[in-house]
Design an enzyme around this catalytic site. Structure first.
Site, PDB file in Angstrom:
ATOM      1  N   CYS A  31     -18.449 -89.975 -92.660  1.00 30.49           N
ATOM      2  CA  CYS A  31     -18.000 -88.965 -91.705  1.00 30.49           C
ATOM      3  C   CYS A  31     -18.399 -89.356 -90.280  1.00 30.49           C
ATOM      4  CB  CYS A  31     -18.607 -87.606 -92.054  1.00 30.49           C
ATOM      5  SG  CYS A  31     -18.263 -86.331 -90.816  1.00 30.49           S
ATOM      6  N   LYS A  58     -18.600 -79.441-102.883  1.00 30.83           N
ATOM      7  CA  LYS A  58     -19.883 -79.110-102.264  1.00 30.83           C
ATOM      8  C   LYS A  58     -20.754 -78.246-103.177  1.00 30.83           C
ATOM      9  CE  LYS A  58     -17.254 -78.936 -98.015  1.00 30.83           C
ATOM     10  NZ  LYS A  58     -16.605 -78.043 -97.034  1.00 30.83           N
ATOM     11  N   VAL A  71     -20.635 -81.222 -92.249  1.00 37.53           N
ATOM     12  CA  VAL A  71     -21.732 -82.076 -91.789  1.00 37.53           C
ATOM     13  C   VAL A  71     -21.395 -82.550 -90.368  1.00 37.53           C
ATOM     14  CG1 VAL A  71     -22.401 -82.827 -94.096  1.00 37.53           C
ATOM     15  CG2 VAL A  71     -20.666 -84.128 -92.872  1.00 37.53           C
ATOM     16  N   GLU A  84     -23.175 -78.409 -86.306  1.00 32.28           N
ATOM     17  CA  GLU A  84     -22.179 -78.840 -85.319  1.00 32.28           C
ATOM     18  C   GLU A  84     -22.728 -80.059 -84.559  1.00 32.28           C
ATOM     19  OE1 GLU A  84     -19.106 -78.001 -84.909  1.00 32.28           O
ATOM     20  OE2 GLU A  84     -19.001 -76.171 -86.088  1.00 32.28           O
ATOM     21  N   SER A  85     -22.004 -81.179 -84.628  1.00 29.82           N
ATOM     22  CA  SER A  85     -22.562 -82.458 -84.182  1.00 29.82           C
ATOM     23  C   SER A  85     -23.053 -82.481 -82.726  1.00 29.82           C
ATOM     24  CB  SER A  85     -21.574 -83.607 -84.429  1.00 29.82           C
ATOM     25  OG  SER A  85     -20.371 -83.441 -83.709  1.00 29.82           O
TER      26      SER A  85
END
Length: 251
Positions: A31, A58, A71, A84-85
């Site tokens: 990802c 999941k 993720v 949240e990246s």
């Protein structure tokens, strides 16, 4: 860094408490959003462990660690959850001030966030290219649309007149953008690097960055994963097998 190559799926037991002094990252090996967090963790030398999640199957408990079921998400030893990246990466940079990645100057910090917003348009165009490739349809138009947006990155480097998007050294914006360049093979987009010499030079520099080297996945492995994923044959065992091909590090 510690962790397991195995991706946890529905029915798996939740991991135990996060050890003191460790950040736990809930991730998925392929990802790009999760790679952002891995890049920051590596660049800052933060002690961490990685728990990989099978995003197509999941575990029920994962929604306690990431309410959106996405993720990356991180968990601290005192039970704090952040997801949240961009938020995860900003949090890590603030809580662990060593090797600061975000500019101290408010204006420069704002400029990086503006560029990140512009880059979201580029990634949206990239996925259209990939969809056309997947459906085996003519991608001429979507590639032209992508390049129109992508070349704004060349303009950004021209205007800044610096080797990196944030200045003279790698900073947060470079790590936020990098994962999609690593996946250019998937998007049939490598040809565009030759048309943007400044971005191409940046790309070559980033390949030598220690954090990029630590989190890098070889193109052929990404291509193999994508083929299985879009054929809906994506399973925990598939991820593990593909990971073992390329990665000598524990994840």
């Amino acid at each position: 860094m510690t962790g397991s190559q195995r991706s946890l799926a529905k029915g798996s037991a939740a991991p135990g408490p996060v050890p003191e002094g460790v950040i736990r990252l809930y991730s998925m090996r392929f990802c790009p959003f999760a790679q952002r967090a891995r890049l920051v963790l590596a660049a800052k030398g933060i002690k961490h462990e990685i728990v990989n999640i099978n995003l197509k199957n999941k575990p029920d408990w994962f929604f306690e660690k990431s309410p959106l079921g996405l993720v990356p998400s991180i968990e601290t030893s005192d039970g704090k959850i952040i997801y949240e990246s961009p938020i995860v990466c900003d949090y890590l940079d603030e809580v662990f001030p060593k090797n600061k990645l975000t500019p101290a100057d408010p204006y420069e910090k704002a400029q990086q966030k503006i560029l990140l917003e512009k880059f979201s348009v580029v990634t949206a165009a990239l996925y259209k290219v990939m969809h056309a490739k997947k459906e085996n349809t003519d991608a001429t138009e979507v590639k032209a649309q992508f390049f129109e947006k992508y070349q704004k990155l060349e303009e950004a480097l021209t205007k800044r007149n610096s080797p990196y998007f944030g200045g003279e050294s790698v900073s947060m914006i470079d790590y936020m953008i990098w994962p999609w360049f690593e996946r250019f093979t998937l998007f049939d987009a490598l040809e565009f690097l030759e048309k943007t010499p400044l971005v191409n030079a940046w790309y070559e520099r980033m390949l030598q960055d220690p954090a990029v080297k630590e989190t890098f996945t070889e193109p052929e492995v990404l291509v193999g994963f994508a083929k299985l994923y879009f054929e809906d044959k994506h399973r925990c065992g598939v991820i593990t097998a593909l990971t073992k091909v390329t990665d000598r590090r524990a994840i």
